[in-house]
Design a protein around this motif. Structure first.
Motif, mmCIF file in Angstrom:
data_model
loop_
_atom_site.group_PDB
_atom_site.id
_atom_site.type_symbol
_atom_site.label_atom_id
_atom_site.label_comp_id
_atom_site.label_asym_id
_atom_site.label_seq_id
_atom_site.Cartn_x
_atom_site.Cartn_y
_atom_site.Cartn_z
ATOM 1 N N GLU A 188 0.820 -1.205 0.000
ATOM 2 C CA GLU A 188 0.000 0.000 0.000
ATOM 3 C C GLU A 188 0.859 1.261 0.000
ATOM 4 N N LEU A 189 1.912 1.288 0.823
ATOM 5 C CA LEU A 189 2.736 2.486 0.948
ATOM 6 C C LEU A 189 4.224 2.243 0.716
ATOM 7 N N GLN A 190 4.591 1.025 0.336
ATOM 8 C CA GLN A 190 5.988 0.712 0.024
ATOM 9 C C GLN A 190 6.031 -0.219 -1.179
ATOM 10 N N ARG A 191 7.133 -0.140 -1.899
ATOM 11 C CA ARG A 191 7.382 -1.056 -3.009
ATOM 12 C C ARG A 191 8.886 -1.302 -3.076
ATOM 13 N N ALA A 192 9.261 -2.434 -3.664
ATOM 14 C CA ALA A 192 10.688 -2.771 -3.720
ATOM 15 C C ALA A 192 10.972 -3.670 -4.907
ATOM 16 N N THR A 193 12.240 -3.638 -5.345
ATOM 17 C CA THR A 193 12.738 -4.605 -6.322
ATOM 18 C C THR A 193 13.983 -5.260 -5.747
ATOM 19 N N PHE A 194 14.092 -6.556 -5.986
ATOM 20 C CA PHE A 194 15.237 -7.361 -5.573
ATOM 21 C C PHE A 194 15.760 -8.026 -6.838
ATOM 22 N N GLU A 195 16.938 -7.625 -7.288
ATOM 23 C CA GLU A 195 17.495 -8.203 -8.508
ATOM 24 C C GLU A 195 18.675 -9.094 -8.156
ATOM 25 N N PHE A 196 18.514 -10.388 -8.432
ATOM 26 C CA PHE A 196 19.549 -11.374 -8.146
ATOM 27 C C PHE A 196 20.573 -11.399 -9.275
ATOM 28 N N SER A 197 21.835 -11.574 -8.908
ATOM 29 C CA SER A 197 22.883 -11.768 -9.916
ATOM 30 C C SER A 197 22.667 -13.110 -10.594
ATOM 31 N N ASP A 198 23.301 -13.322 -11.741
ATOM 32 C CA ASP A 198 23.147 -14.579 -12.472
ATOM 33 C C ASP A 198 23.576 -15.788 -11.651
ATOM 34 N N ASP A 199 24.594 -15.619 -10.797
ATOM 35 C CA ASP A 199 25.050 -16.752 -9.986
ATOM 36 C C ASP A 199 24.250 -16.905 -8.685
#
Length: 167
Positions: free
Chosen positions: A126-137
C-alpha cells in the motif's frame, strides 16, 4: 481357493508437494549480509526530509512447512537505530500470486503482493514497493525500496542495498 481383495476405505491421500512456484522461493535460502543507505532516517508523516544513513543487517531465509513457505529474519541497524524483524512469503496456487507479510520491532505489519520475472522479484504494498534483482550466480542482489505517506503522494526513495550471500 480364490484370493480375496481387501478394500481399505480410509486410505490417506498423497501429501501435497511444492509446485515450481514454491520451489522458486529457494533462490532466497541462506544467510546474507546487507549494506547500503537508508534515506528515511528521522522522516515522519509530518516531516519528509530526506537524509542518508548507513544501513546494515544480517538476514536469513529458510524454507518451512515442507517447502511451501519461506521465513526471512533480519537483525540490523539503520543509522543508530536497531532494526529487527521477520517476513513470511508464500505462494497461493488458487490466485497464482505470491504474498509477503512483514513484522518488525517498530510494530509494522505491511503486506505485499510479490511477482517474479526471471531474476527480479517485485514487492508492491500500500505504501511501500521494492525490487530485488539477483545476480546470475544467485550470490548477490541489489535492492531498492520506495515509500510514500499516503496513497495520493509521490513515491520517495527509502533505501538502496547490496546483499551478499554468506552461506
Amino acid at each position: 481357493m480364490p484370493q480375496k481383495t481387501i478394500e481399505t476405505k480410509n486410505q490417506s491421500p498423497e501429501p501435497p508437494t511444492p509446485s515450481n512456484e514454491h520451489k522458486q522461493l529457494g533462490v532466497w535460502v541462506g544467510k546474507w549480509s546487507t549494506e547500503g543507505q537508508s534515506y528515511a532516517e528521522g522522516n515522519s508523516n509530518e516531516n519528509l526530509q530526506v537524509s542518508s544513513v548507513k544501513m546494515t543487517s544480517v538476514e536469513t531465509f529458510e524454507l518451512l512447512l515442507d517447502g511451501f513457505f519461506l521465513v526471512h529474519r533480519w537483525d540490523g541497524r539503520v543509522g543508530g537505530a536497531e532494526f529487527k524483524g521477520m517476513e513470511v512469503i508464500g505462494y497461493d496456487a488458487s490466485s497464482q500470486t505470491y504474498c509477503s507479510r512483514f513484522f518488525d520491532n517498530a510494530g509494522n505489519t505491511p503486506t505485499y503482493q510479490v511477482t517474479v520475472c526471471e531474476n527480479v522479484w517485485t514487492y508492491i504494498g500500500e505504501l511501500q514497493r521494492a525490487t530485488f534483482e539477483f545476480s546470475d550466480d544467485g550470490n548477490t542482489m541489489t535492492t531498492h525500496w520506495d515509500w510514500k505517506k499516503t496513497d495520493s503522494e509521490n513515491w520517495l526513495p527509502l533505501c538502496d542495498l547490496k546483499v551478499t550471500k554468506v552461506k
